[in-house]
Write a protein that holds these residues in place. Structure first.
Motif, PDB file in Angstrom:
ATOM      1  N   GLY A 136      43.282 -48.902  -6.816  1.00 47.20           N
ATOM      2  CA  GLY A 136      42.826 -50.039  -6.019  1.00 47.20           C
ATOM      3  C   GLY A 136      42.436 -51.237  -6.864  1.00 47.20           C
ATOM      4  N   GLN A 137      41.792 -50.997  -8.000  1.00 49.13           N
ATOM      5  CA  GLN A 137      41.357 -52.109  -8.840  1.00 49.13           C
ATOM      6  C   GLN A 137      42.352 -52.388  -9.967  1.00 49.13           C
ATOM      7  OE1 GLN A 137      39.149 -54.226  -8.404  1.00 49.13           O
ATOM      8  NE2 GLN A 137      37.435 -53.412  -7.254  1.00 49.13           N
ATOM      9  N   ALA A 138      42.533 -51.386 -10.825  1.00 54.69           N
ATOM     10  CA  ALA A 138      43.285 -51.642 -12.055  1.00 54.69           C
ATOM     11  C   ALA A 138      44.745 -52.002 -11.759  1.00 54.69           C
ATOM     12  CB  ALA A 138      43.208 -50.433 -12.974  1.00 54.69           C
ATOM     13  N   LEU A 139      45.333 -51.389 -10.743  1.00 58.23           N
ATOM     14  CA  LEU A 139      46.735 -51.689 -10.421  1.00 58.23           C
ATOM     15  C   LEU A 139      46.834 -52.803  -9.384  1.00 58.23           C
ATOM     16  CD1 LEU A 139      49.689 -50.838 -10.882  1.00 58.23           C
ATOM     17  CD2 LEU A 139      49.425 -49.142  -9.081  1.00 58.23           C
ATOM     18  N   SER A 140      46.277 -52.574  -8.185  1.00 57.80           N
ATOM     19  CA  SER A 140      46.415 -53.544  -7.091  1.00 57.80           C
ATOM     20  C   SER A 140      45.673 -54.835  -7.380  1.00 57.80           C
ATOM     21  CB  SER A 140      45.882 -52.955  -5.791  1.00 57.80           C
ATOM     22  OG  SER A 140      46.462 -51.704  -5.548  1.00 57.80           O
ATOM     23  N   GLY A 141      44.448 -54.724  -7.894  1.00 53.32           N
ATOM     24  CA  GLY A 141      43.628 -55.916  -8.132  1.00 53.32           C
ATOM     25  C   GLY A 141      44.186 -56.800  -9.227  1.00 53.32           C
ATOM     26  N   THR A 142      44.702 -56.190 -10.288  1.00 50.86           N
ATOM     27  CA  THR A 142      45.272 -57.022 -11.354  1.00 50.86           C
ATOM     28  C   THR A 142      46.568 -57.675 -10.867  1.00 50.86           C
ATOM     29  OG1 THR A 142      46.221 -55.028 -12.287  1.00 50.86           O
ATOM     30  CG2 THR A 142      44.302 -55.881 -13.394  1.00 50.86           C
ATOM     31  N   ALA A 143      47.321 -56.981 -10.021  1.00 48.16           N
ATOM     32  CA  ALA A 143      48.541 -57.597  -9.481  1.00 48.16           C
ATOM     33  C   ALA A 143      48.188 -58.809  -8.610  1.00 48.16           C
ATOM     34  CB  ALA A 143      49.349 -56.578  -8.679  1.00 48.16           C
ATOM     35  N   LEU A 144      46.981 -58.810  -8.040  1.00 45.73           N
ATOM     36  CA  LEU A 144      46.517 -59.962  -7.263  1.00 45.73           C
ATOM     37  C   LEU A 144      45.850 -61.003  -8.165  1.00 45.73           C
ATOM     38  CD1 LEU A 144      45.006 -58.055  -4.207  1.00 45.73           C
ATOM     39  CD2 LEU A 144      47.005 -59.562  -4.159  1.00 45.73           C
ATOM     40  N   LEU A 145      45.836 -60.705  -9.454  1.00 46.53           N
ATOM     41  CA  LEU A 145      45.269 -61.597 -10.472  1.00 46.53           C
ATOM     42  C   LEU A 145      43.782 -61.858 -10.243  1.00 46.53           C
ATOM     43  CD1 LEU A 145      48.174 -64.218 -10.783  1.00 46.53           C
ATOM     44  CD2 LEU A 145      47.980 -61.985 -11.848  1.00 46.53           C
ATOM     45  N   LEU A 146      43.065 -60.816  -9.812  1.00 47.20           N
ATOM     46  CA  LEU A 146      41.631 -60.968  -9.571  1.00 47.20           C
ATOM     47  C   LEU A 146      40.851 -60.702 -10.854  1.00 47.20           C
ATOM     48  CD1 LEU A 146      41.486 -59.107  -6.158  1.00 47.20           C
ATOM     49  CD2 LEU A 146      41.377 -61.565  -6.548  1.00 47.20           C
ATOM     50  N   THR A 147      39.909 -61.566 -11.136  1.00 47.38           N
ATOM     51  CA  THR A 147      39.142 -61.463 -12.381  1.00 47.38           C
ATOM     52  C   THR A 147      38.458 -60.104 -12.514  1.00 47.38           C
ATOM     53  OG1 THR A 147      38.747 -63.830 -12.271  1.00 47.38           O
ATOM     54  CG2 THR A 147      37.338 -62.575 -13.759  1.00 47.38           C
ATOM     55  N   GLY A 148      37.773 -59.683 -11.444  1.00 41.57           N
ATOM     56  CA  GLY A 148      37.017 -58.433 -11.501  1.00 41.57           C
ATOM     57  C   GLY A 148      37.897 -57.248 -11.874  1.00 41.57           C
ATOM     58  N   SER A 149      39.123 -57.225 -11.364  1.00 37.71           N
ATOM     59  CA  SER A 149      40.013 -56.102 -11.631  1.00 37.71           C
ATOM     60  C   SER A 149      40.446 -56.063 -13.089  1.00 37.71           C
ATOM     61  CB  SER A 149      41.239 -56.186 -10.715  1.00 37.71           C
ATOM     62  OG  SER A 149      40.806 -56.238  -9.373  1.00 37.71           O
ATOM     63  N   PHE A 150      40.650 -57.244 -13.672  1.00 37.45           N
ATOM     64  CA  PHE A 150      40.973 -57.290 -15.102  1.00 37.45           C
ATOM     65  C   PHE A 150      39.795 -56.786 -15.930  1.00 37.45           C
ATOM     66  CE2 PHE A 150      44.544 -59.919 -13.832  1.00 37.45           C
ATOM     67  CZ  PHE A 150      45.499 -59.609 -14.771  1.00 37.45           C
ATOM     68  N   VAL A 151      38.591 -57.212 -15.517  1.00 36.88           N
ATOM     69  CA  VAL A 151      37.392 -56.762 -16.226  1.00 36.88           C
ATOM     70  C   VAL A 151      37.302 -55.237 -16.148  1.00 36.88           C
ATOM     71  CG1 VAL A 151      34.859 -56.754 -16.124  1.00 36.88           C
ATOM     72  CG2 VAL A 151      36.108 -58.906 -15.881  1.00 36.88           C
ATOM     73  N   PHE A 152      37.523 -54.686 -14.961  1.00 32.42           N
ATOM     74  CA  PHE A 152      37.465 -53.250 -14.751  1.00 32.42           C
ATOM     75  C   PHE A 152      38.501 -52.525 -15.619  1.00 32.42           C
ATOM     76  CE2 PHE A 152      38.796 -49.474 -12.190  1.00 32.42           C
ATOM     77  CZ  PHE A 152      37.592 -48.788 -12.192  1.00 32.42           C
ATOM     78  N   LEU A 153      39.719 -53.045 -15.610  1.00 33.10           N
ATOM     79  CA  LEU A 153      40.804 -52.432 -16.378  1.00 33.10           C
ATOM     80  C   LEU A 153      40.472 -52.400 -17.874  1.00 33.10           C
ATOM     81  CD1 LEU A 153      43.763 -51.390 -16.525  1.00 33.10           C
ATOM     82  CD2 LEU A 153      44.473 -53.757 -16.795  1.00 33.10           C
ATOM     83  N   ILE A 154      39.990 -53.527 -18.376  1.00 28.76           N
ATOM     84  CA  ILE A 154      39.652 -53.585 -19.806  1.00 28.76           C
ATOM     85  C   ILE A 154      38.545 -52.566 -20.117  1.00 28.76           C
ATOM     86  CG2 ILE A 154      38.607 -55.053 -21.600  1.00 28.76           C
ATOM     87  CD1 ILE A 154      40.116 -57.415 -20.138  1.00 28.76           C
ATOM     88  N   CYS A 155      37.544 -52.498 -19.227  1.00 27.83           N
ATOM     89  CA  CYS A 155      36.428 -51.579 -19.470  1.00 27.83           C
ATOM     90  C   CYS A 155      36.868 -50.112 -19.417  1.00 27.83           C
ATOM     91  CB  CYS A 155      35.286 -51.846 -18.494  1.00 27.83           C
ATOM     92  SG  CYS A 155      34.444 -53.389 -18.862  1.00 27.83           S
ATOM     93  N   ILE A 156      37.864 -49.797 -18.588  1.00 25.12           N
ATOM     94  CA  ILE A 156      38.383 -48.427 -18.572  1.00 25.12           C
ATOM     95  C   ILE A 156      38.895 -48.061 -19.961  1.00 25.12           C
ATOM     96  CG2 ILE A 156      40.262 -46.925 -17.782  1.00 25.12           C
ATOM     97  CD1 ILE A 156      40.130 -48.154 -15.106  1.00 25.12           C
ATOM     98  N   PHE A 157      39.693 -48.974 -20.530  1.00 23.24           N
ATOM     99  CA  PHE A 157      40.265 -48.658 -21.839  1.00 23.24           C
ATOM    100  C   PHE A 157      39.192 -48.635 -22.923  1.00 23.24           C
ATOM    101  CE2 PHE A 157      44.304 -49.545 -19.687  1.00 23.24           C
ATOM    102  CZ  PHE A 157      44.999 -48.421 -20.100  1.00 23.24           C
ATOM    103  N   VAL A 158      38.218 -49.545 -22.825  1.00 22.13           N
ATOM    104  CA  VAL A 158      37.123 -49.538 -23.801  1.00 22.13           C
ATOM    105  C   VAL A 158      36.390 -48.196 -23.734  1.00 22.13           C
ATOM    106  CG1 VAL A 158      34.890 -50.565 -24.408  1.00 22.13           C
ATOM    107  CG2 VAL A 158      36.829 -52.046 -23.860  1.00 22.13           C
ATOM    108  N   GLY A 159      35.997 -47.799 -22.514  1.00 20.67           N
ATOM    109  CA  GLY A 159      35.285 -46.529 -22.329  1.00 20.67           C
ATOM    110  C   GLY A 159      36.122 -45.346 -22.778  1.00 20.67           C
TER     111      GLY A 159
END
Lengths: 173, 662
Positions: A136-159
């Motif tokens: 919902g966030q990392a795939l769909s949200g980034t495809a919608l170019l939403l800031t929060g989803s990019f932040v979430f995606l980056i944090c997944i990889f950091v974690g």
């Protein structure tokens, strides 16, 4: 060489699979007006179990309570069921349905189960906190170019990368 | 143009469930095809062993992102039709970090685990059970994590705005980044493992070229959706000062009132009308469906309409909209316009009745004016503020027994008796209807004792045969605030012609006027139901006023509740800056029955609190009941013009922990 030749046949080219996923997501945007999702379906199941076990407690809780008496009547629950069905079709076609606990050859079943279970709890909790998961966030949200989803995606990889070493044992061959 | 299920609000329909099932099936199919039915393959990305996750994920993201932008540019779908998740920085950062740990530890994420379960992975089932439990843990801990869950709420924010670039520029950069990543992944796999190498694959090469070509193409054909496209806006980058000045010189930044009226009349899709005046003025009158956005919030609120459709800004005059438009223009908006001469010009040009115009107009024009008037005045609340001076300021809103008796036999007199059912059944004024005030209130959005929405109220009053031209007389038992609650309910449905029998039923009895026990006869009417009232405000509006200090907030509860020494609610105290004027100060009790104090006395008291008749005043109590009385006193007896009613009152304010209190 023989082994990876086999692998090569088994899985789809990742870029083609990616295009397939991307087009699925696009259809979801155009038809539903919303992206893909998986963790919401799991949370709805949790709410449903809650209703069976402790009805008044669940209905009066602030988060699950707002879903009312019929939390399963939600489109993402159906999407989760669909995901299972689609996965099953693909696995059957490719002859990849084998009952197993996937782990490294050196790793014990117990360790893998404990990691899978605790990992699941963390993911279930984090998905609610961030209102979505990888779908919902990392795939769909980034495809919608939403800031929060990019932040979430980056944090997944950091974690993930920060702690990967701690959980490496389960894959040791 | 496709209307999505989200747009049509049918995501809870059977069709949506079937569509979701099918879309889910395609999702699961491709996940499994890609190899995501294996936790080992998924985890490989964290050990640089198998980079499939990155390849699949970013191919999917750019495919869907470019596809969606293309669909929007081609007008197949509108961005309004898609649910956009709001950004909540704190929650997403912490959530992402925990998720990452859970992902690498468990080897799965929710979607892939469903596909893994389908291919017989027991660890996937265990992971899913864990995730269900994790969701339940979140629910149980919600009270504790709520501050985090809401920390950094920023509304819908697009990454290209955060980074200060255009959507197209960002798309190109994203595509380049993805392709660099793909080749990087191939290189990592080549070094780390003996896995098959796709570096020379035709698919990757073709994909790289196709994606870049498509991204650049999108930049080249940047959307030209507005009919009044400004010159020199095809570059896709932020617009320059000289372009701005050029557009201003050519007056292409204006839209004439007549043109706007026509476009609104035919309900042009994509037309966004924005009222940038203060809330109070907006509530007094605004163009139908206009959004009320304050200047400082414009960028954030309008971002979803950037270069999609036509944005028209208006205020009373021209100064603020011009500044707002220029600011939007500098930020790359090429679809923001200002309404020439503002709302005042609009009313003068479009809504002045034909009979009041000096010039003689051709029939074509007069027909148009009639159509505009019907559209803009018929369905909104502009006429509801047209009181005669006598109605606005007076004790004519109060009636005594003598005057009531005189109009008793008139067909347009409708009397509402608010006493208990037994008292009413024993004896009442002829032709009066029994009304229990609690039937006018309900639970709305979780807040109890809220005045019902307009449609419910119109049905209720219709069942007593009340029509727009009737003179309603309210007869209360012993509480004036019961009468004013009915009054405010009538105001909500737009019924201004009502009076309160001062002193209630006791006043009627004390002068020995006749009573009956027969029930009245009536024909159910159909009270028109249009628009909303213009005096009810929610906590967000109150909060704005608390921050801006531009309103007098009057808390009408008893003083010990105001001070916080007594409390029946979630928190004790009062709204910051509020003044206490208990509602009981406005009445006197005669024979256990409340009645309003003389108007001169009330006027003197409120002059001390409120500087002018035009000041914005917000009244509230605990549930809205007592405050309805102060509302009536201020607005109907004393003629204060901008009185707002915060119905949910202290019971809601106290319960929302983030709201400030004193």
């Amino acid at each position: 060489m023989e082994k990876h030749d086999l692998l090569k046949k088994k899985y789809m080219n990742p870029y083609l699979a990616g295009i397939g996923l991307g087009l699925t997501l696009l259809v979801s945007f155009l038809v539903l007006g919303a992206g893909l999702g998986a963790s919401s379906g799991l949370a709805r199941i949790a709410a449903c179990i809650g209703l069976c076990v402790a009805k008044t407690h669940t209905l009066s809780s602030e988060y699950f309570g707002k879903w009312g008496q019929h939390p399963m009547q939600y489109y993402l629950v159906f999407m989760l069921v669909g995901t299972f069905i689609g996965g099953l079709c693909s696995a059957l076609l490719a002859n990849r349905t084998k009952l197993q606990i996937e782990r490294g050859k050196q790793s014990s079943v117990g360790l893998r189960i404990v990691f899978a279970f605790i990992g699941g709890i963390l993911v279930g909790f984090a998905s609610r906190l961030a209102q979505g998961c990888t779908s919902g966030q990392a795939l769909s949200g980034t495809a919608l170019l939403l800031t929060g989803s990019f932040v979430f995606l980056i944090c997944i990889f950091v974690g993930g990368y920060a702690t990967a070493k701690l959980f490496r044992r389960q894959w040791n061959d | 143009m496709i209307n999505t299920m989200y747009q049509l609000d049918t995501l809870d329909s059977a069709q949506a469930f079937i569509a979701s099932l099918l879309i889910g099936a395609a999702f699961g199919f491709f996940l499994e095809r890609a190899g995501f039915g294996s936790s080992r393959k998924l985890s490989g990305v964290f050990y640089f062993k198998d980079m499939t996750v990155i390849k699949v994920m970013f191919t999917a993201v750019i495919t869907a992102a470019l596809g969606l932008i293309l669909c929007i540019v081609l007008g197949i779908v509108s961005i309004d039709g898609i649910y956009l998740m709001p950004t909540v920085y704190g929650a997403y950062i912490v959530g992402g970090l925990i998720f990452g740990v859970g992902f690498v530890m468990g080897g799965w994420c929710p979607g892939t685990a469903a596909a893994g379960m389908a291919s017989g992975k027991i660890d996937a089932i265990i992971f899913l059970v864990g995730a269900i439990l994790g969701s339940a843990v979140f629910n149980e801990m919600f009270g504790l994590v709520k501050p985090l869950y809401e920390s950094g709420q920023s509304g819908v924010v697009f990454i290209y705005d955060t980074l200060g670039m255009s959507r197209e520029t960002f798309s190109v950069l994203l595509c380049i980044a993805a392709i660099v990543m793909f080749w990087g992944c191939e290189w990592i796999e080549k070094r780390k493992t003996a896995q098959p190498i796709l570096q020379n694959s035709t698919i990757l090469k073709t994909l790289s070229i196709a994606v870049l070509a498509m991204a650049f193409m999108l930049v080249a054909v940047k959307p030209g959706l507005s009919l009044n496209q400004l010159p020199g806006t095809m570059t896709g980058t932020t617009l320059t000062e000289s372009q701005l000045l050029e557009a201003v010189e050519m007056a292409q930044d204006h839209i004439e009132p007549e043109e706007l009226a026509d476009r609104m009349l035919r309900q042009e899709p994509g037309l966004i009308v924005v009222d940038i005046r203060p809330v109070v003025e907006y509530m007094d009158y605004h163009l139908p469906n206009a959004l009320n956005i304050q200047m400082k919030d414009l960028h954030q609120a309008l971002v979803q309409y950037k270069n999609a459709g036509t944005i028209v800004l208006y205020s009373n005059g021209m100064t603020h909209p011009v500044q707002a438009r220029d600011s939007l223009y500098r930020n790359g908006y090429n679809n923001a316009f200002i309404l020439t001469d503002g709302i005042n010009g609009f009313i003068e040009k479009c809504l002045t009745p034909v009979s009041l115009r000096d010039e003689i107009l051709p029939k074509e024009t007069t027909d148009k004016i009639r159509a505009w008037r019907a559209f803009f005045l018929g369905s909104t609340n502009v006429q509801s503020e047209s009181y005669t001076p006598q109605e606005m300021l007076s004790d004519s809103m109060l009636i005594d027994a003598e005057s009531l008796e005189k109009q008793l036999e008139r067909a347009d007199t409708k009397i509402l008796d608010l006493r208990s059912q037994t008292e009413y059944n024993t004896s009442h004024i002829k032709n009066s209807f029994s009304l229990n005030i609690e039937n006018l209130r309900t639970n709305l959005n979780g807040v109890g004792s809220m005045l019902q929405p307009r449609d419910m109220l119109t049905r209720h009053f219709s069942s007593m045969g009340i029509q727009p031209d009737d003179n309603v007389v309210i007869v209360y038992g012993n509480k004036t605030q019961d009468a004013t609650l009915v009054g405010i309910a009538l105001e909500r449905i737009g019924h201004k012609s009502y009076k309160i029998l001062n002193g209630g039923f006791a006043a009627w009895k004390s002068v020995n006027k006749p009573v009956v026990s027969e029930l009245p006869e009536t024909v159910i009417s159909s009270y028109p139901n249009n628009g909303t009232d213009n005096f009810s405000v929610d906590y967000k509006t109150v909060l704005q006023y608390v921050k801006s200090k531009k309103a007098i907030i009057i808390d009408v509860r008893p003083s010990d509740y105001f001070s916080g020494s007594k409390s029946d609610e979630a928190r004790a105290g009062h709204i910051p800056g509020a003044v206490n004027r208990p509602y009981t100060e406005d009445i006197i009790i005669v024979n256990e029955t409340a009645q309003f104090k003389p108007i001169e006395e009330l006027a003197k008291a409120y002059e001390q609190i409120i500087p002018s008749k035009d000041s914005t005043v917000i009244v509230h109590c605990r549930t809205g009941h007592q405050a309805s009385q102060t509302f009536f006193v201020l607005k109907r007896l004393l003629g204060y013009r901008n009185v707002l009613w915060y119905d949910a009152g202290w019971s809601q304010w106290a319960a929302i922990k983030d709201l400030p209190i004193e």
